[in-house]
Enzyme design. Structure first.
Site, PDB file in Angstrom:
ATOM      1  N   ASP A  81       0.845  -1.195   0.000  1.00  0.00           N
ATOM      2  CA  ASP A  81       0.000   0.000   0.000  1.00  0.00           C
ATOM      3  C   ASP A  81       0.886   1.253   0.000  1.00  0.00           C
ATOM      4  O   ASP A  81       2.093   1.175   0.207  1.00  0.00           O
ATOM      5  CB  ASP A  81      -0.907  -0.051   1.232  1.00  0.00           C
ATOM      6  N   HIS A  82       0.271   2.407  -0.202  1.00  0.00           N
ATOM      7  CA  HIS A  82       0.924   3.721  -0.240  1.00  0.00           C
ATOM      8  C   HIS A  82       2.437   3.680  -0.028  1.00  0.00           C
ATOM      9  O   HIS A  82       2.924   3.713   1.114  1.00  0.00           O
ATOM     10  CB  HIS A  82       0.343   4.627   0.845  1.00  0.00           C
ATOM     11  N   ASP A 103       2.788   5.740  -4.693  1.00  0.00           N
ATOM     12  CA  ASP A 103       1.939   6.889  -4.395  1.00  0.00           C
ATOM     13  C   ASP A 103       2.703   8.179  -4.681  1.00  0.00           C
ATOM     14  O   ASP A 103       3.493   8.649  -3.873  1.00  0.00           O
ATOM     15  CB  ASP A 103       1.486   6.845  -2.932  1.00  0.00           C
ATOM     16  N   GLU A 133      -2.106   6.903  -7.530  1.00  0.00           N
ATOM     17  CA  GLU A 133      -3.111   7.797  -6.946  1.00  0.00           C
ATOM     18  C   GLU A 133      -3.003   9.167  -7.584  1.00  0.00           C
ATOM     19  O   GLU A 133      -1.910   9.693  -7.799  1.00  0.00           O
ATOM     20  CB  GLU A 133      -2.928   7.909  -5.432  1.00  0.00           C
ATOM     21  N   HIS A 176      -8.894   8.747   4.989  1.00  0.00           N
ATOM     22  CA  HIS A 176      -8.286   7.632   5.714  1.00  0.00           C
ATOM     23  C   HIS A 176      -8.549   7.733   7.221  1.00  0.00           C
ATOM     24  O   HIS A 176      -8.638   8.816   7.786  1.00  0.00           O
ATOM     25  CB  HIS A 176      -6.759   7.631   5.542  1.00  0.00           C
ATOM     26  N   HIS A 204      -9.936   4.551  -1.112  1.00  0.00           N
ATOM     27  CA  HIS A 204      -9.294   4.380   0.194  1.00  0.00           C
ATOM     28  C   HIS A 204     -10.195   5.030   1.251  1.00  0.00           C
ATOM     29  O   HIS A 204     -10.996   5.905   0.949  1.00  0.00           O
ATOM     30  CB  HIS A 204      -7.917   5.050   0.199  1.00  0.00           C
ATOM     31  N   GLY A 205     -10.040   4.597   2.505  1.00  0.00           N
ATOM     32  CA  GLY A 205     -10.836   5.183   3.580  1.00  0.00           C
ATOM     33  C   GLY A 205     -12.247   4.637   3.646  1.00  0.00           C
ATOM     34  O   GLY A 205     -13.201   5.359   3.961  1.00  0.00           O
ATOM     35  N   THR A 207     -13.809   2.698   5.806  1.00  0.00           N
ATOM     36  CA  THR A 207     -14.502   2.722   7.098  1.00  0.00           C
ATOM     37  C   THR A 207     -15.279   4.016   7.289  1.00  0.00           C
ATOM     38  O   THR A 207     -16.336   4.019   7.934  1.00  0.00           O
ATOM     39  CB  THR A 207     -13.492   2.531   8.249  1.00  0.00           C
ATOM     40  N   VAL A 227      -9.632  -1.196   3.209  1.00  0.00           N
ATOM     41  CA  VAL A 227     -10.306  -1.281   4.506  1.00  0.00           C
ATOM     42  C   VAL A 227      -9.268  -1.516   5.591  1.00  0.00           C
ATOM     43  O   VAL A 227      -8.459  -2.440   5.490  1.00  0.00           O
ATOM     44  CB  VAL A 227     -11.320  -2.445   4.528  1.00  0.00           C
TER      45      VAL A 227
END
Length: 283
Positions: A81-82, A103, A133, A176, A204-205, A207, A227
């Site tokens: 990730d990132h 990223d 991104e 996020h 992304h983000g 939740t 997630v």
């Protein structure tokens, strides 16, 4: 079985569902998330974030997750990730990761394209997928240097065509590390982005997004949802409850083991929520 994003996202992008990309911080999360995916006969993406890269290194995480993915009965992507540094991306590729995210969202567009293209050329040569991104998804807490900037559709066209990426993470109001689901999603902007590029899109983000909006988003060209927070909350709350009930125990492995069913249940809920109503066949 170990797969990359290109084996999952193109079909998800044209369906009414998407694939869950779950942050993992150790063997307990990995086992619980894979078990959840297997119970549903659905694919899943295991994501290693910057915190785990800094703590354990990509070599250790690759050594842990890649064999677990290969042994799974469902498709599993092991995804970095990132990542803002090419040298770490290349180390992840060398360690067996099947997918990476470079990223460059904090960079000027031209530099983002140039550096992402270099990563893409290396990754694609060995069958590794690449996420990029455009715009910048902010954080509710931590990483204060990360900008909050919506994706510009016209730039999405140029970036998608010239970078060579396989999936595009977008900023359309998502944030996020939110613990409450109240992020205001700009669906009109998302529609414009969908018209500007043919790539599978990534949110992304997750939740922080209300369930009705998630159900609407997964019917767009969004093919991947990242997630993390809701899984950490389920796991952490279960550990706290167990520790309160058994104050004379001190074995962290015991407490993690006792909390794994709660984590698996939450992972299964998220994976099923995001999946297409008509499930793809797992081969």
């Amino acid at each position: 079985m170990l797969v990359n994003l290109n084996e999952l996202l193109p079909s998800a992008a044209v369906s009414d569902g998407a694939v869950a990309c779950c942050n993992v911080f150790g063997i307990e999360e990995a086992k619980s998330i894979i078990a959840a995916a297997e119970s549903l006969s659905l694919p899943v993406i295991l994501a290693v974030n910057k915190d785990m890269v800094d703590l354990a290194g990509v070599e250790a995480m690759g050594g842990l997750l890649v064999p677990m993915a290969k042994a799974s009965s469902v498709p599993v992507v092991v995804h970095l990730d990132h990542c803002y540094e090419e040298k770490i991306v290349y180390r992840a590729i060398h360690s067996g990761f099947s997918s990476v995210m470079f990223d460059g969202s904090q960079l000027p567009l031209e530099e983002n394209i140039r550096r992402t293209r270099q990563v893409v050329d290396v990754a694609h040569a060995v069958g590794v997928s690449v996420e990029g991104e455009l715009g910048s998804v902010p954080y509710e807490e931590g990483r204060d240097h990360i900008k909050s900037m919506s994706t510009i559709p016209a730039e999405a066209t140029v970036y998608s065509q010239e970078s060579g990426i396989d999936a595009l993470a977008v900023s359309v109001g998502n944030v996020h590390r939110k613990t409450e689901a109240n992020s205001p999603i700009d669906f009109e902007l998302l529609k414009q982005i969908e018209m500007a590029t043919t790539l599978p899109l990534v949110i992304h983000g997750t939740t922080g997004i209300a369930e009705p909006d998630l159900l609407k988003l997964k019917q767009q060209r969004v093919a991947k949802f990242n997630v993390g927070t809701t899984l950490r909350m389920a796991f952490g709350n279960a550990i706290r409850e167990c520790m309160a009930q058994e104050p004379n125990k001190y074995d962290s492995q015991y407490f993690s083991g006792e909390a794994m069913p709660a984590l698996q249940a939450e992972a299964a809920r998220v994976i099923a929520l995001l999946a297409a109503r008509r499930r793809p066949l797992i081969k």
